[in-house]
Scaffold this active site. Structure first.
Site: not given
Ligand code: GLY
Length: 359
Positions: A86, A206, A224, A234-235, A237, A260
């Site tokens: 992860s 994460t 993460t 894509r990014v 949270d 996220g």
């Molecule tokens: N929580 C990690 C992500 O969604 O990228």
């Protein structure tokens, strides 16, 4: 921008500053003054995969290490662990087979943060996030710029895709559609590699760690490889202050793992810290934000029905890890059966059941 419009910082005289200080009340207004409890001593809280790192870093926090140093030491362990899919090395790649990382850190005492997003080939993005905080005037650097910035500061170029994560990605690619020319892998290839493709809402992973010193300094970090098989670019949270992490020495610290998009849409970590500022305990604040997320998903599921299960509960997981300024900790989750870890002077680093909104 026309730089001549910008007031150079040095042009503010001491008298100007004193004038500003006189006009602006410095103390934050108390909304509901939280009950004062005695601070427990150094405390850490984090996601389940933080336990190994916490066992190494907590004794240093007890011995007086700075919370940010200790928190980053915790997550470094997992960034470099090829068996944690992860985060970092061995992270599950994006749609194109590339491991692309996001990380942030925040210092709640100086109220500063740094982050990198969509960075490739760098083993410790949490350390690069710290460099953004300490060596630039920015909060977030992304993509190629983040990679170049890391290299400039001496970070090595590392291939982060391991054979195991490449096998998982290849199987995902070969089994996701019957409308292309790829064929599913032979059954014995599965037996050989044990590659299990996570289902749509199980693809988040994460690591988060928050740390509070005995003196009341607080800091946190989240790092993460993001959503497995994500759309390139894509990014999530994790590098977004307020979503994947937030801390403020006036109230406490929080960070998230899981979906996220839900942490971004709820501004979840910020919301939890704000609820603690108003007097809620870490657990109450975390559960309140999870309830908020459920209400938000009910509305979103009108156009994205897959977000909601047939029993009316969100189809995805999300967790928050929380500590207040007295050292009370909590870990909360949308669905039960998960754990987090925490450390304090009484019990040291240990795994604890998350408090679940839904069993
Ligand atoms: N929580 C990690 C992500 O969604 O990228």
């Amino acid at each position: 921008m026309n730089t001549s419009d910008a007031e150079p910082r040095s042009s503010l005289s001491r008298r100007d500053l004193l004038g500003v200080a006189a006009a602006v009340p410095l103390a934050a207004p108390a909304i509901h003054a939280p009950k004062r409890r005695r601070r427990k001593g150094p405390v850490m809280v984090g996601s389940r995969n933080a336990l190994a790192g916490m066992k190494l870093a907590y004794p240093k926090l007890l011995a007086g290490a700075a919370p940010l140093d200790a928190a980053i030491e915790v997550v470094r362990e997992v960034e470099a662990d090829p068996n944690d899919s992860s985060v970092g090395l061995g992270g599950i790649p994006n749609e194109d087979g590339k491991v692309v990382l996001d990380a942030a850190c925040m210092d709640g005492t100086t109220h500063n943060s740094g982050a990198v997003a969509a960075i490739e080939n760098i083993l410790h993005p949490s350390e690069v996030a710290r460099l953004v905080m300490e060596r630039t005037d920015h909060c977030l650097i992304v993509g190629r710029g983040a990679y170049d910035f890391a290299r400039m500061h001496g970070h090595e170029h590392v291939e982060l895709l391991t054979d195991a994560s490449r096998e998982i990605w290849l199987k995902w690619k070969e089994t996701m559609s019957d409308r292309d020319d790829r064929l599913p892998p032979p059954v014995d290839a599965d037996e050989k590699h044990g590659s299990v493709v996570p289902s749509r809402f199980e693809r988040h992973g994460t690591i988060h760690c928050s740390a509070l010193s005995a003196a009341g300094e607080v800091a946190c970090t989240t790092t993460t490889s993001g959503l497995a098989f994500k759309i390139p670019g894509r990014v999530g949270d994790s590098p977004i202050v307020g979503a994947g992490l937030y801390c403020d020495a006036e109230a406490g610290s929080a960070g998230s793992t899981g979906r996220g998009e839900a942490a971004i849409l709820s501004n979840g970590s910020f919301a939890i810290v704000e609820l603690m500022r108003q007097g809620r305990s870490p657990e109450e604040a975390g559960l309140e934000v999870l309830r908020r997320i459920v209400r938000q998903v009910e509305r979103a599921s009108k156009w994205q029905p897959a977000l909601m299960r047939s029993d009316g509960r969100p189809a995805f997981g999300i967790q928050f890890y929380i500590v207040d300024m007295q050292g009370a900790t909590a870990g909360v989750t949308m669905h039960g059966g998960r754990t987090y870890c925490a450390a304090d002077p009484d019990d040291g680093p240990r795994e604890i059941d998350l408090v679940a909104l839904f069993d």
